[in-house]
Design an enzyme around this catalytic site. Sequence first.
Site, mmCIF file in Angstrom:
data_model
loop_
_atom_site.group_PDB
_atom_site.id
_atom_site.type_symbol
_atom_site.label_atom_id
_atom_site.label_comp_id
_atom_site.label_asym_id
_atom_site.label_seq_id
_atom_site.Cartn_x
_atom_site.Cartn_y
_atom_site.Cartn_z
ATOM 1 N N CYS A 105 0.841 -1.203 0.000
ATOM 2 C CA CYS A 105 0.000 0.000 0.000
ATOM 3 C C CYS A 105 0.875 1.250 0.000
ATOM 4 C CB CYS A 105 -0.929 -0.013 1.212
ATOM 5 S SG CYS A 105 -2.158 1.309 1.187
ATOM 6 N N CYS A 202 -6.854 -3.686 6.464
ATOM 7 C CA CYS A 202 -8.108 -2.947 6.275
ATOM 8 C C CYS A 202 -9.130 -3.714 5.448
ATOM 9 C CB CYS A 202 -7.826 -1.582 5.672
ATOM 10 S SG CYS A 202 -7.152 -1.610 3.992
#
Length: 378
Positions: A105, A202
């Site tokens: 990410c 997440c």
Amino acid sequence: MASRGRVLVAMSGGVDSSVTAYLLKSQGYECAGATMRLACTRRLDEEGARTCCSLSDIEDAAATAARLGIPHRVIDLRPVFEREVVEKFVRTYRAGATPNPCIDCNRYLKFGALLDHALEEGFDYIATGHYARVECARGAWELRRGADAAKDQSYVLYSLTQERLAHVLLPLGGLGKEADVRRIAREQGLSSAEKPDSQGICFVGDDDFASFIERRDGRSLPEGDVLDRDGRVIGRHRGALRYTIGQRKGLGVAAAHPLYVTALDVEANTVTLGGVEDLMAGSLVAHDWIWSAPAARCEELMAAAGEDGAPVAAKIRYHQPDQEARMSLVDARAGAAGGVRIDFTRPQRGIAPGQAVVVYEGDTVLGGGCVTAVGGGR
């Protein structure tokens, strides 16, 4: 006062990015906030576990930006996130390796697509709430550990190259989380001051990776054999992907001594158990290597390495203490695609393919890569 430059602040809605925006504005930068819309768009109260990237977080970030008097935008990066983070996570897990989606990410989203967007929009910098430092030394950029050792995040930022570091601001690198950042947030009346830290991955939420993959595939993981170190069947498992190298609990096999997962064979659909001694390894090979330190310094280091390799400190886990090691190139492809061998002074426990290994010289990150092979030493 003249602006020190235009900064796009990556605002997650949490306390770290909120204080980052406040500090940079106070220091004379022209700031704008940006929140990435990724895959997790449900509200926090529907998710249970505290994750990032929910709609609630987007709303919190917008509210903080308004309080600070800076513009805020939401950037839809869901296609990039799905391709570079989620799909890679699933592909790596299916192969029986150990992915680190937070590193991906940072590499492809925060300091990839978002930084590219910032530069295209005329910003000079991107800023995040990471606990690490970017400093200029001897005409080059260095990524250094955060001053707060307990919060240092340099491990997950090793993909920041010289080109990227030139456009990155990390104002929290010299601060402590509780003593400084939360205190500043309280003093400024920021709503995120007491907001808990995000936990887990997440897009998974409950950290049940195997169930996530089952839901994504629309089918259950196949059962298979659990083997001992000699290849004898000693039990059954409910899917090899439910296990990770080094796992001890939840194995479903009774033994007179502690057992650990020591190997996964996805093609054969087997899980191998052994003792703690079977988890120890003296070396590894990593590919997809990225140099964060200046190229000249890395070339100098490797040129002086000799047959035994260059002395470095290495980490194979986020919060692992530095491990004394020696680094050498294992093929002729020096640079981003090259392979690196790390030989540890003391054997390491539970090295697994897919993990990231990051090497340091003092407080400075030299580079890092993805573990592709695990060995026993020279």
